[in-house]
Design a protein around this motif. Sequence first.
Motif, mmCIF file in Angstrom:
data_model
loop_
_atom_site.group_PDB
_atom_site.id
_atom_site.type_symbol
_atom_site.label_atom_id
_atom_site.label_comp_id
_atom_site.label_asym_id
_atom_site.label_seq_id
_atom_site.Cartn_x
_atom_site.Cartn_y
_atom_site.Cartn_z
ATOM 1 N N ASP A 1 53.854 56.914 65.606
ATOM 2 C CA ASP A 1 53.510 56.452 64.255
ATOM 3 C C ASP A 1 52.663 55.193 64.267
ATOM 4 O O ASP A 1 52.455 54.560 63.236
ATOM 5 N N THR B 1 57.222 66.481 67.094
ATOM 6 C CA THR B 1 57.648 66.583 65.693
ATOM 7 C C THR B 1 58.913 65.760 65.468
ATOM 8 O O THR B 1 59.869 65.847 66.246
ATOM 9 N N GLY C 1 61.632 63.776 58.075
ATOM 10 C CA GLY C 1 60.396 63.844 57.311
ATOM 11 C C GLY C 1 59.456 64.934 57.770
ATOM 12 O O GLY C 1 58.445 65.202 57.137
ATOM 13 N N TRP C 2 59.773 65.570 58.915
ATOM 14 C CA TRP C 2 58.965 66.642 59.488
ATOM 15 C C TRP C 2 57.502 66.220 59.655
ATOM 16 O O TRP C 2 56.580 66.867 59.202
ATOM 17 N N TYR C 3 57.365 65.091 60.333
ATOM 18 C CA TYR C 3 56.048 64.604 60.727
ATOM 19 C C TYR C 3 55.734 65.123 62.130
ATOM 20 O O TYR C 3 56.575 65.046 63.030
ATOM 21 N N LYS C 4 54.531 65.641 62.302
ATOM 22 C CA LYS C 4 54.071 66.083 63.614
ATOM 23 C C LYS C 4 52.887 65.202 63.991
ATOM 24 O O LYS C 4 51.851 65.228 63.330
ATOM 25 N N ARG C 5 53.047 64.417 65.053
ATOM 26 C CA ARG C 5 52.049 63.416 65.393
ATOM 27 C C ARG C 5 51.769 63.416 66.900
ATOM 28 O O ARG C 5 52.558 63.915 67.700
ATOM 29 N N GLU D 1 50.206 69.350 59.946
ATOM 30 C CA GLU D 1 50.972 69.228 58.698
ATOM 31 C C GLU D 1 51.650 70.545 58.343
ATOM 32 O O GLU D 1 52.787 70.565 57.869
ATOM 33 N N GLY E 1 54.376 71.210 60.999
ATOM 34 C CA GLY E 1 55.416 70.209 60.846
ATOM 35 C C GLY E 1 56.430 70.612 59.799
ATOM 36 O O GLY E 1 57.640 70.421 59.971
ATOM 37 N N LYS F 1 50.236 63.374 53.297
ATOM 38 C CA LYS F 1 50.763 62.945 54.592
ATOM 39 C C LYS F 1 49.666 62.947 55.658
ATOM 40 O O LYS F 1 49.600 62.054 56.501
ATOM 41 N N GLU G 1 47.345 59.806 55.206
ATOM 42 C CA GLU G 1 47.950 58.513 54.865
ATOM 43 C C GLU G 1 47.440 57.379 55.745
ATOM 44 O O GLU G 1 47.509 56.206 55.350
#
Length: 387
Positions: free
Chosen positions: A122, A153, A157-161, A272, A275, A361, A364
């Motif tokens: 992040d 992942t 919040g199910w963010y995949k980064r 997204e 994710g 998302k 952002e």
Amino acid sequence: MQDFIFQNSTKIIFGKNKEVTVGEEALLFGKKLLLHYGGGSIKETGLYQKIIHSLHEQEIEIFELGGVKPNPRVSLVREGIALCREHSIGFILAVGGGSVIDSAKAIAIGATYEGDVWDFFDGKAEVTESLPIGVVLTIPAAGSESSSGTVITNEDGWYKRSTGHVSLRPRFAILNPELSYTLPPYQTACGITDMMAHILERYFTNEKNVELTDRLCEATLKTIINNAHIVLDDPTNYEARAEIMWAGTIAHNDLLSTGRIGDWGSHDIEHEISGIYDIAHGAGLAIIFPAWMKYVYKHDINRFAQFAHRVWDVEFDVNNLERTAKRGILKTEQFFRSIGLPVRLSEANISDEHFEEMAKKGTENGPLGNFVKLHEQDLIEIFELAK
């Protein structure tokens, strides 16, 4: 052409039965390792037993962590980090495809860091070092076996980064095409699309005078296309499997990036989708890439026409480059469909419910892509084209 430095230190060990040498390779990094893998497939095929035997022959102490899922989770990564710290493990062996390798890479950076590993994904921390990892590849797709990146992942919040660093290139990667014989057709198709997308992200660049890497990209794409239906129709065709496996590595080891700035917008958009919906990465790319192409092709019709002509053998209409470009996009979409993948969100049972959330998302931290900068509304329009 951009200035560049290219260095890929991953030792590639390619060929039949090469997995039996894994013990000798791993021993170079110590007498203790974390064996990281996915579900039970490597045990069902006998690969697990071969790996264990080879490691035991070298008297290597083994700690195991299985359970990696597609779109690998940070929760399992944290378990691996705890194991490495508790037992002073200095090497990680990933046996599987891109999800397993990416999970191993995340463990490798987290084990040497005092904070939480998600800090790297992040943007709160930058990778500077990692434990060394090795790979026995079972799924040609992600190219993670010799890349410097990893994608994880976060269930919160199910963010995949993604994040990356040169230290994340595996020290060795064993590539035996025979290990991909048992892959289901859908998984094979997803892998084919993933590696093609890695090339397309690099191909669509604003950089001029990149003829050599244009040709390398085109040749690698055509090799994948020419062998895709062969491996789907004849899963134990060694020569075709070998072409696909090596193409997947070349697609993402950064050779095709030299001198150019790639786009990567489609990958970020797909992150997204997978994710939230946990769709296979390759399937998500089969949906998003044609939609992205339709949205941006007018930015450089010449490049899209070149792509259509050189990769898909579309007749180059000098009087109507737009028609040539559009036919190349259609050919791309038709190919993904022909290998059994969805090319519309609706075909993957994805509605427009989360379009605005995913667009917000995804952007952002700023606009996505380099070929064309994409803002929140652009993503919504691409989702609409992909419906």
